[in-house]
Design a protein around this motif. Structure first.
Motif, PDB file in Angstrom:
ATOM      1  N   GLU A  55      -0.840  -0.728   5.713  1.00 38.49           N
ATOM      2  CA  GLU A  55      -1.045  -2.145   5.400  1.00 38.49           C
ATOM      3  C   GLU A  55       0.287  -2.890   5.347  1.00 38.49           C
ATOM      4  OE1 GLU A  55      -5.344  -2.012   3.083  1.00 38.49           O
ATOM      5  OE2 GLU A  55      -3.551  -2.482   1.918  1.00 38.49           O
ATOM      6  N   ASN A  56       1.316  -2.244   4.820  1.00 39.02           N
ATOM      7  CA  ASN A  56       2.634  -2.882   4.816  1.00 39.02           C
ATOM      8  C   ASN A  56       3.110  -3.142   6.239  1.00 39.02           C
ATOM      9  OD1 ASN A  56       2.899  -3.073   2.085  1.00 39.02           O
ATOM     10  ND2 ASN A  56       4.213  -1.267   1.857  1.00 39.02           N
ATOM     11  N   SER A  57       2.876  -2.167   7.131  1.00 39.58           N
ATOM     12  CA  SER A  57       3.302  -2.340   8.520  1.00 39.58           C
ATOM     13  C   SER A  57       2.561  -3.508   9.154  1.00 39.58           C
ATOM     14  CB  SER A  57       3.033  -1.066   9.325  1.00 39.58           C
ATOM     15  OG  SER A  57       3.779   0.009   8.802  1.00 39.58           O
ATOM     16  N   MET A  79      -2.415  -8.075   3.405  1.00 35.34           N
ATOM     17  CA  MET A  79      -3.211  -7.015   2.786  1.00 35.34           C
ATOM     18  C   MET A  79      -2.682  -6.688   1.390  1.00 35.34           C
ATOM     19  SD  MET A  79      -5.124  -5.881   5.503  1.00 35.34           S
ATOM     20  CE  MET A  79      -5.372  -4.142   5.630  1.00 35.34           C
ATOM     21  N   GLY A  80      -1.365  -6.583   1.258  1.00 38.82           N
ATOM     22  CA  GLY A  80      -0.778  -6.236  -0.036  1.00 38.82           C
ATOM     23  C   GLY A  80      -0.307  -7.493  -0.723  1.00 38.82           C
ATOM     24  N   PHE A  81      -0.140  -7.443  -2.021  1.00 38.58           N
ATOM     25  CA  PHE A  81       0.434  -8.600  -2.711  1.00 38.58           C
ATOM     26  C   PHE A  81       0.911  -8.234  -4.101  1.00 38.58           C
ATOM     27  CE2 PHE A  81      -4.172  -8.659  -3.253  1.00 38.58           C
ATOM     28  CZ  PHE A  81      -4.293  -8.634  -4.629  1.00 38.58           C
ATOM     29  N   SER A 119       7.271  -9.667  -1.222  1.00 40.72           N
ATOM     30  CA  SER A 119       7.704 -10.871  -0.512  1.00 40.72           C
ATOM     31  C   SER A 119       6.496 -11.759  -0.244  1.00 40.72           C
ATOM     32  CB  SER A 119       8.357 -10.457   0.814  1.00 40.72           C
ATOM     33  OG  SER A 119       7.466  -9.638   1.544  1.00 40.72           O
ATOM     34  N   LYS A 120       5.329 -11.351  -0.757  1.00 39.37           N
ATOM     35  CA  LYS A 120       4.102 -11.970  -0.269  1.00 39.37           C
ATOM     36  C   LYS A 120       3.517 -13.075  -1.127  1.00 39.37           C
ATOM     37  CE  LYS A 120       3.694  -7.671   2.093  1.00 39.37           C
ATOM     38  NZ  LYS A 120       3.114  -6.348   2.148  1.00 39.37           N
ATOM     39  N   ILE A 121       3.704 -13.036  -2.431  1.00 39.93           N
ATOM     40  CA  ILE A 121       3.249 -14.182  -3.231  1.00 39.93           C
ATOM     41  C   ILE A 121       4.330 -14.567  -4.224  1.00 39.93           C
ATOM     42  CG2 ILE A 121       0.752 -13.770  -3.119  1.00 39.93           C
ATOM     43  CD1 ILE A 121       0.925 -12.614  -5.958  1.00 39.93           C
ATOM     44  N   LYS A 169      -2.939   4.299   3.396  1.00 37.71           N
ATOM     45  CA  LYS A 169      -3.463   2.928   3.389  1.00 37.71           C
ATOM     46  C   LYS A 169      -2.357   1.934   3.033  1.00 37.71           C
ATOM     47  CE  LYS A 169      -6.943   0.166   0.927  1.00 37.71           C
ATOM     48  NZ  LYS A 169      -6.207  -0.662  -0.048  1.00 37.71           N
ATOM     49  N   GLU A 170      -1.639   2.203   1.954  1.00 38.24           N
ATOM     50  CA  GLU A 170      -0.603   1.262   1.512  1.00 38.24           C
ATOM     51  C   GLU A 170       0.481   1.100   2.574  1.00 38.24           C
ATOM     52  OE1 GLU A 170      -0.717  -0.670  -1.002  1.00 38.24           O
ATOM     53  OE2 GLU A 170      -2.504   0.180  -1.947  1.00 38.24           O
ATOM     54  N   LEU A 171       0.905   2.218   3.151  1.00 36.15           N
ATOM     55  CA  LEU A 171       2.006   2.137   4.117  1.00 36.15           C
ATOM     56  C   LEU A 171       1.584   1.418   5.387  1.00 36.15           C
ATOM     57  CD1 LEU A 171       3.631   5.678   3.745  1.00 36.15           C
ATOM     58  CD2 LEU A 171       4.334   3.520   2.699  1.00 36.15           C
TER      59      LEU A 171
HETATM   60 MG    MG Z   1       1.909  -3.221   0.234  1.00 33.71          MG
END
Ligand code: MG
Ligand code: ADP
Length: 610
Positions: A33-35, A93-95, A79-81, A29-31
């Motif tokens: 979502e990163n993609s 998706m990730g943060f 890099s997201k927030i 899931k994590e990988l």
């Molecule tokens: Mg992530």
């Protein structure tokens, strides 16, 4: 001496990993979502041994610079927030910046990545949070991350992993949650060098068909109705199944802002919309996508949590229920609900009664007789009981051995114990309304539900057959092919032993199907595939990994499919046999599902009336 100190990073990372990465599927899931966050349009997932040995995700996303690649593995590197306020405008998706740090704390990780604008890429190898190697390399644009030997340094965790088949199913479940929301992305899933799923960019409906079309026979999505509603609070789109396409098990998916969520309360809203349209245990399939302002839901959710809190759940409930009703109403071509007040939160619930929607007609074949089969392998009522009688007497002998007795006690322990000690030697049963057996008795009059009683009797027999691996098989003249979805294939393999023990014989026919060559002796050939599908769904829905639980589900599905149906006229001998067998069971008042089997109208009650 002061004793408070900071945990070393690798320890802190392992602790965080315990929360974020519980099993291979959370890593997947994590990988993935990163993609997706990196804008990938093609994502390939490759696993070996259900992710235990290898879990690899290859994408064509934006890649990372060498510095970013190194930073990405630090805890809270994202890099997201940048600010807390950003949390509320999340589009990724990730943060939390925790996933990669967690994964590399509990596995050996190899990353190669290149941004499209760079000429060379960069390669990093990490082993339990330690960078082992980093160097420029030639590679395709995008990111390729290989996670090897997950939990190699936490033996306890590794031990907690289930069988490969179970973990593979978990991987596929997680994968479905994602691919159903991103139909425009081309996904591939490869397990032990075999392509399990190839999902080219498509529409939502095509994606659903690609996943579930196989399992349902054909044209799954032809039985879906469009749902669409737009209000200030939320917009809901998606699909629900037509009432006549519902079955005892459904695929039920909610997604909110691109994420899978579980939501029992909203599920109830959908079921309420179907009220009165479905027979007893039937349930719809649905794929419903919610878009809602991030401020109206709790976004700072735990990464592994799938239950999402909405600020105004009751309003969403009403909107959802009305939207599903509208879809069902349109379908039935009845005058549709007045939706002029669209946009207001208060939906016209009261006026949206399903009265306009006609219930599906259930056709009962009155001449249907399960005891006289038309197939060459036909066995009548007598044969069926000789068969089970033989097995039963065999079982009885075995029962004297204590371990089986123990097992039997376990099987029945959850069921209510018998309330009456009944001597029915000279009972004279009488059939009423084609579905009840009436038995006069000195305490009063018993009403026995004939179908449920037979389910109890057969369940007991099948549980014994499963325990003893003594199911009897009838060979099929013409093998039947059952098409399955990727996760059903895995599940089928998992319960292989139980299916064979109860009398099924089969071979894998293709990567997505089995050829069934033999079925349990008591089962009608025409019911074979439906029964198998029910068994798979029941085992899957039990969410259990205990074999005894699987056996219960399998025995119950088979009992329900082979028990005498409603409307079947019974002879006196048949009724006596059922009554005798029923009262010989240790649990006969309720079916294994908890439905009441019989009731007693006492002498007193009768006397009061007369
Ligand atoms: Mg992530
Ligand atoms: P988060 O996703 O919460 O930001 P992660 O630990 O999952 O945290 O990833 C850390 C950072 O690594 C991301 O913010 C992103 O910048 C970068 N990253 C991870 N995976 C990829 C990928 N497949 N492609 C491009 N960048 C990635």
């Amino acid at each position: 001496m002061d004793i408070v100190h900071l945990l070393p990073d690798h320890v802190a990372n392992q602790i965080a990993a315990g929360e974020v990465i519980q099993r291979p599927s959370s890593c997947l899931k994590e990988l993935v979502e990163n993609s997706l966050d990196a804008g990938a349009t093609r994502i390939q997932v490759i696993v070996q041994d259900a992710g235990r040995t290898l879990l690899q995700v290859v994408d064509n996303g934006k890649g990372m610079s060498p510095t970013d690649a190194r930073m990405a593995f630090e805890r809270h590197a994202t890099s997201k927030i940048e600010r807390v306020e950003d949390l509320f405008a999340l589009s990724t998706m990730g943060f939390r910046g925790e996933a990669l740090a967690s994964i590399c704390a509990v596995a050996q990780v190899e990353l190669t990545t290149r941004r499209a604008e760079d000429e060379t890429g960069y390669r990093i190898e990490i082993d339990g949070s330690r960078i082992e190697c980093q160097e420029p390399c030639a590679c395709a644009a995008g990111t390729n991350i290989r996670v090897k030997n997950l939990f190699y340094n936490i033996p306890v965790r590794r031990k907690f992993l289930k069988t490969d088949q179970t973990e593979l199913r978990n991987l596929l479940t997680e994968f479905y949650h994602i691919v159903l929301v991103y139909p425009k992305v081309h996904f591939t899933f490869v397990s032990n060098d075999e392509i399990l799923l190839e999902l080219p960019a498509s529409t939502e409906k095509q994606r659903i068909e690609a996943i579930y079309g196989k399992g349902s026979g054909r044209n799954y999505t032809a039985h879906l109705l469009d749902v669409h509603t737009d209000t200030d609070l939320v917009s809901i789109r998606g699909f629900v199944s037509k009432p006549e396409a519902c079955s005892k098990t459904g695929q039920q998916y909610f997604f909110v802002n691109g994420r899978y969520m579980r939501h029992p309360y909203f599920q109830k809203a959908v079921l309420t919309a179907y009220a009165g349209m479905l027979p007893g245990e039937y349930t719809p399939s649905f794929f419903l996508y919610f878009d809602i302002h991030p401020e109206a839901i709790d976004v700072n959710i735990h990464p592994t949590k799938t239950e999402i809190k909405f600020a105004d759940e009751q309003a969403v409930f009403q909107i959802l229920m009305a939207a599903v009703r509208e879809a069902l109403g349109k379908f039935s071509l009845a005058p549709t609900i007045d939706f002029d007040r669209q946009g207001e939160i208060e939906m016209p619930v009261a006026s949206a009664q399903p009265a306009q929607v006609s219930a599906p007609r259930i056709v009962v074949d009155r001449s249907y007789n399960p005891f006289h089969r038309q197939t060459p392998a036909a066995r009548g009522w007598e044969a069926m009981y000789t068969e089970t009688r033989a097995t039963a007497s065999e079982s009885e002998r075995l029962l004297e051995r204590s371990e089986i007795t123990d097992n039997r006690e376990k099987i029945t322990e959850s069921r209510e114990q018998a309330m009456w000690d009944i001597d029915l030697a000279d009972a004279r049963p009488y059939q009423y309304a084609g579905r009840y057996i009436l038995v006069p008795h000195e305490e009063g009059l018993f009403f026995i539900h004939q179908h449920r009683a037979h389910v109890c009797i057969l369940y007991d027999i099948y549980m014994r057959q499963l325990a003893e691996q003594k199911g009897t098989t009838q060979q099929l003249l013409f093998p039947e092919v059952i098409d399955l979805t990727a996760d059903e294939m895995v599940l089928f393999e998992e319960i292989d032993q139980e299916l064979r023990a109860i009398g099924f014989e089969f071979d894998q026919f293709s990567p997505t199907s089995y050829s069934i060559t033999g079925i349990p002796a008591q089962l009608q050939e025409a019911h074979a595939l439906a029964t198998l599908r029910d068994m798979l769904a029941a085992v899957r829905d039990s969410r259990s990994t205990a074999r005894i639980e699987w056996q219960k589900q399998i025995a119950l599905s088979l009992a329900e499919h082979s028990a005498i149906p409603y409307g079947k006229q019974l002879t006196d001998d048949e009724m006596k046999d059922i009554v005798r067998r029923l009262f010989a069971l240790s649990a006969y008042t309720h079916t294994p599902k908890g439905q009441r089997v019989l009731t007693l109208l006492t002498q007193d009650e009768i006397a009061k009336r007369l």
